[in-house]
Design a protein around this motif. Structure first.
Motif, PDB file in Angstrom:
ATOM      1  N   HIS A 123       0.831  -1.210   0.000  1.00 17.68           N
ATOM      2  CA  HIS A 123       0.000   0.000   0.000  1.00 17.68           C
ATOM      3  C   HIS A 123       0.863   1.256   0.000  1.00 17.68           C
ATOM      4  CE1 HIS A 123      -2.413   3.206   1.868  1.00 17.68           C
ATOM      5  NE2 HIS A 123      -3.466   2.608   1.350  1.00 17.68           N
ATOM      6  N   ASP A 124       1.922   1.253   0.800  1.00 20.13           N
ATOM      7  CA  ASP A 124       2.745   2.446   0.929  1.00 20.13           C
ATOM      8  C   ASP A 124       3.750   2.583  -0.209  1.00 20.13           C
ATOM      9  OD1 ASP A 124       1.369   2.857   3.274  1.00 20.13           O
ATOM     10  OD2 ASP A 124       2.976   2.119   4.572  1.00 20.13           O
ATOM     11  N   THR A 125       4.176   1.450  -0.775  1.00 22.97           N
ATOM     12  CA  THR A 125       5.186   1.478  -1.833  1.00 22.97           C
ATOM     13  C   THR A 125       4.566   1.631  -3.218  1.00 22.97           C
ATOM     14  OG1 THR A 125       6.544   0.006  -0.480  1.00 22.97           O
ATOM     15  CG2 THR A 125       7.184   0.268  -2.786  1.00 22.97           C
ATOM     16  N   PRO A 146       0.892   2.378  -4.330  1.00 22.58           N
ATOM     17  CA  PRO A 146      -0.510   2.657  -3.986  1.00 22.58           C
ATOM     18  C   PRO A 146      -1.486   2.101  -5.016  1.00 22.58           C
ATOM     19  CG  PRO A 146       0.851   4.610  -3.691  1.00 22.58           C
ATOM     20  CD  PRO A 146       1.699   3.603  -4.393  1.00 22.58           C
TER      21      PRO A 146
END
Length: 356
Positions: free
Chosen positions: A310-312, A314
């Motif tokens: 999710h953070d790397t 999106p």
């Protein structure tokens, strides 16, 4: 290729080697493959060559070479190496169509992804003390065993506690008195009654607190189980699930949906894909070993890998960015993670809310 698929592939290679008289040894009933440990080579490792070396009257390295020749060309296997005294290390080939097939399987099977019939036809008798942690543990074990096709019979010492029903523990209409075939499930007692835990923690946090530690460990049942923060594993798992559902709603608002037929190719996706592929084997192992804590740890790992993705990478476009094939593929993976988290929590008897 899942770990179960890989195990069958290696077992087939052993049978071929025996049939071709390249290996003179009894064919084992099953072959165990395990995740490669940190610093190791490949995705999975197997010690079958060491197991067969004695019966075959050959050095383990020679047995490993015989099996490597017969495994390396199989679909789904990218590379096979021989390490140490004769371990086989496998690097799996995960092209886009195989990744897509995994995500399709999760979508089609839904919350039942990972359920199976490996224990179909088995009647399993469980016995426990009249104590809340034992009752909740046996209830979770029953759910795991039933998901693998087993017929489970439960008995206990003395009467039950009415408050157990508020924890999702239901009496089995077929309860029997204990007999010589009953396996006793005896975790370290909780040190509190169901009513006391429910009043302080509620049902979901109580069940997680009782089930997350291994049965031989004391269950920490402090108020930190209610903290909505990263230090609380239950919160992280349930928040990861809620976040996957929010992504689906967000994508719909932007006018696009996931594309499960196309698996995401970014390196950040690989750990999550591997965990989803491992999930059926984890459920079966948790059932066989009467260890719901294994499932809890699996859910924590899935949640962590989801947040990394999710953070790397999106799943939703930012700003004026248009939705792309990559966004659709990432969304499909995120939705699959949410399905696995919800299904796993259900087997533990814990709710998976869509909003936190």
């Amino acid at each position: 290729m899942t770990p179960a698929d890989l195990s069958r592939t290696v077992l087939h290679a052993v049978r071929r080697a025996v049939d071709e008289d390249a290996l003179r040894a009894p064919v084992p009933a099953r072959v165990r493959v395990e995740r490669t440990r940190p610093g190791g080579s490949g995705d999975y490792a197997c010690a079958v060559a060491l197991q067969l070396a004695g019966p075959a009257a050959l050095p383990a390295l020679e047995v490993a070479r015989i099996l490597r020749e017969r495994v390396a060309a199989e679909p789904g296997i990218g590379r096979v190496e021989i390490t140490g005294p004769g371990f086989l290390s496998f690097t799996l080939d995960t092209p886009a169509d195989r990744r897509g097939a995994l995500l399709d399987a999760v979508r089609e099977q839904g919350l039942a992804y990972g359920h199976g019939d490996a224990l179909r036809g088995e009647v399993i008798r469980l016995h426990h003390a009249s104590e809340v942690r034992a009752a909740v543990t046996v209830d979770a074990v029953r759910r795991l065993l039933t998901a693998q096709g087993a017929d489970v019979r439960i008995s206990r010492d003395g009467g039950g506690d009415r408050a157990w029903s508020r924890l999702g523990v239901t009496a089995d209409a077929r309860e029997t008195t204990p007999d010589a075939l009953a396996a006793t499930v005896r975790p370290v007692p909780a040190g509190a009654t169901a009513a006391e835990l429910l009043e302080r923690l509620g049902a979901d946090a109580t069940r997680w607190g009782l089930l997350r530690p291994a049965g031989h460990d004391r269950a920490p049942l402090g108020d930190d189980l209610l903290v909505q923060g990263e230090a609380n594993a239950l919160f992280r798992v349930r928040y990861a699930h809620a976040r996957t559902r929010a992504l689906t709603r967000g994508a719909a608002a932007l006018g696009f949906a996931s594309a499960p037929g196309a698996g995401p190719g970014e390196p950040a996706a690989r750990p999550l894909l591997d965990l989803l592929a491992d999930h059926p084997a984890v459920l079966l192992a948790a059932a066989r070993h009467r260890a719901p804590d294994r499932l809890a740890r699996q859910l924590e790992a899935v949640a962590h890998a989801f947040f990394v993705l999710h953070d790397t990478c999106p799943p939703l476009p930012a700003g004026d960015e248009k939705p792309s094939a990559a966004h659709r593929a990432r969304l499909a993976l995120a939705e699959a993670a949410g399905t696995v988290l919800a299904g796993g929590l259900s087997l533990l008897g814990i709710r998976a809310p869509e909003h936190l």
